[in-house]
Design a protein around this motif. Structure first.
Motif, mmCIF file in Angstrom:
data_model
loop_
_atom_site.group_PDB
_atom_site.id
_atom_site.type_symbol
_atom_site.label_atom_id
_atom_site.label_comp_id
_atom_site.label_asym_id
_atom_site.label_seq_id
_atom_site.Cartn_x
_atom_site.Cartn_y
_atom_site.Cartn_z
ATOM 1 N N ASP A 191 0.862 -1.186 0.000
ATOM 2 C CA ASP A 191 0.000 0.000 0.000
ATOM 3 C C ASP A 191 0.893 1.229 0.000
ATOM 4 O OD1 ASP A 191 -2.306 1.648 0.137
ATOM 5 O OD2 ASP A 191 -3.330 0.126 1.345
ATOM 6 N N ILE A 192 0.287 2.395 -0.135
ATOM 7 C CA ILE A 192 1.058 3.625 -0.287
ATOM 8 C C ILE A 192 1.896 3.918 0.951
ATOM 9 C CG2 ILE A 192 -0.717 5.198 0.583
ATOM 10 C CD1 ILE A 192 1.529 5.700 -2.553
ATOM 11 N N SER A 193 1.447 3.497 2.129
ATOM 12 C CA SER A 193 2.210 3.755 3.356
ATOM 13 C C SER A 193 3.548 3.027 3.360
ATOM 14 C CB SER A 193 1.387 3.349 4.580
ATOM 15 O OG SER A 193 1.039 1.980 4.515
ATOM 16 N N ASP A 194 3.659 1.945 2.597
ATOM 17 C CA ASP A 194 4.914 1.193 2.541
ATOM 18 C C ASP A 194 5.982 1.918 1.730
ATOM 19 O OD1 ASP A 194 3.873 -0.986 4.019
ATOM 20 O OD2 ASP A 194 2.891 -1.747 2.203
ATOM 21 N N VAL A 195 5.575 2.840 0.873
ATOM 22 C CA VAL A 195 6.551 3.539 0.030
ATOM 23 C C VAL A 195 7.481 4.391 0.880
ATOM 24 C CG1 VAL A 195 6.863 5.184 -1.859
ATOM 25 C CG2 VAL A 195 4.974 3.536 -1.937
ATOM 26 N N GLU A 196 6.932 5.152 1.798
ATOM 27 C CA GLU A 196 7.773 6.006 2.642
ATOM 28 C C GLU A 196 8.678 5.176 3.548
ATOM 29 O OE1 GLU A 196 9.495 9.448 4.087
ATOM 30 O OE2 GLU A 196 8.216 9.147 2.334
ATOM 31 N N LYS A 197 8.198 4.023 3.990
ATOM 32 C CA LYS A 197 9.024 3.162 4.850
ATOM 33 C C LYS A 197 10.235 2.635 4.104
ATOM 34 C CE LYS A 197 4.915 1.485 7.334
ATOM 35 N NZ LYS A 197 4.044 0.297 7.539
#
Length: 305
Positions: A191-197
């Motif tokens: 999901d998009i939250s994994d990109v920043e991680k």
């Protein structure tokens, strides 16, 4: 906005599923020139990357096919051409000359593989509720953030992670965020939250680039929906299915767009379907790749905006 469920009949997609390793390219002319064309072939026969490549790359509907137009770190503005039969990839033309994107410091060309999802269309007659603007009349765009540099005309299976709502020249211009399913990090990206991680700073830099990238040609900075915040996978899938439904109406003849070439070989039920032995197919020239035209040095400079 009401999201569209993925639990639909696969027969509604018009075509059977296909995998990326069936596709090759046929290059004609000199790169960086007006006459350069890249046709996509399936089993050696030219097809339309707009219409004939399935949206979904697997039977679970979790992986989608991306057509790579612009490889990472490059500047030539290649795109699926809507006006030419079978929609070859060509270099966009601006002011009568092949178009290149400028290097906006500190970005060298595009920082990801850039392309589009087949069998999608951002209908210019459709007003997006969130933006109040019309679609940009193109297949929906994708930025693919994996580590492998693609090539123009590559058909790449990707996982959709989210979407950025760009407003470009007062048109809705969605930018899907995706990752190659074969990337080493793909299993950790859902999901998009994994990109920043996994890629800290990438989304912020992407927004910054899209805000500025047309300033060197005299356009103003672009704006965004949601104050530039990327939306999650569920929202992105909703936008994909909306544009897929618009494409289905286009290729079935329910929507009349005379400036778009709808010729195809594989879309069952389409009035624009032709035989592999049709003149349109047989008249496409054989491979004839010529030396690339030199690039104007202005496209190698840094632009500070």
């Amino acid at each position: 906005m009401k999201l569209v469920s993925l639990s639909f009949s696969l027969s509604a997609l018009f075509v059977s599923l296909a995998y990326a390793d069936n596709y090759t390219t046929r290059q004609i002319g000199a790169p960086h020139s007006k006459n350069y064309k890249i046709y996509i072939e399936k089993d050696g026969i030219p097809i339309s990357p707009f219409h004939d490549i399935p949206l979904f790359a697997d039977t679970t509907s979790s992986t989608m096919n991306m057509v790579v137009e612009i490889p990472r770190w490059t500047n030539a503005k290649y795109e699926i051409n809507k006006e030419t039969p079978l929609n070859p990839i060509i270099q966009d033309i601006r002011d009568g000359e092949p178009r290149f994107n400028y290097n906006i410091f500190p970005y060298k060309g595009y920082m990801w593989n850039y392309g589009a999802l087949p069998q999608t269309w951002e209908d210019p007659n459709f007003i997006t509720e969130e933006s109040g603007t019309i679609g940009d009349n193109d297949p929906i765009d994708v930025i693919e953030i994996g580590e492998k540099i693609g090539y123009t005309g590559e058909v790449k299976p990707v996982k959709i992670l989210g979407v950025i709502g760009l407003l470009d020249q007062n048109e809705t211009d969605w930018k899907l965020v995706a990752i190659d399913v074969n990337d080493p990090n793909a299993s950790d990206m859902n999901d998009i939250s994994d990109v920043e991680k996994k890629y800290p700073g990438l989304l912020n830099d992407t927004i910054d680039y899209f805000r500025k990238y047309k300033i060197p040609v005299g356009d103003g900075p672009n704006e965004f929906m949601f104050s530039g915040k990327a939306q999650d996978k569920e929202y992105a899938i909703g936008q994909i299915m909306t544009t897929h439904n618009h494409w289905k109406k286009l290729v079935s003849g329910d929507i009349k767009e005379n400036n778009i070439e709808k010729t195809n070989l594989l879309v069952e039920g389409s009035p624009y379907k032709v035989s592999p032995n049709s003149k349109i197919i047989l008249n496409i020239p054989p491979v004839n790749l010529l030396p690339a035209v030199p690039i104007d040095p202005k496209y190698e400079r840094w632009y500070y905006v």
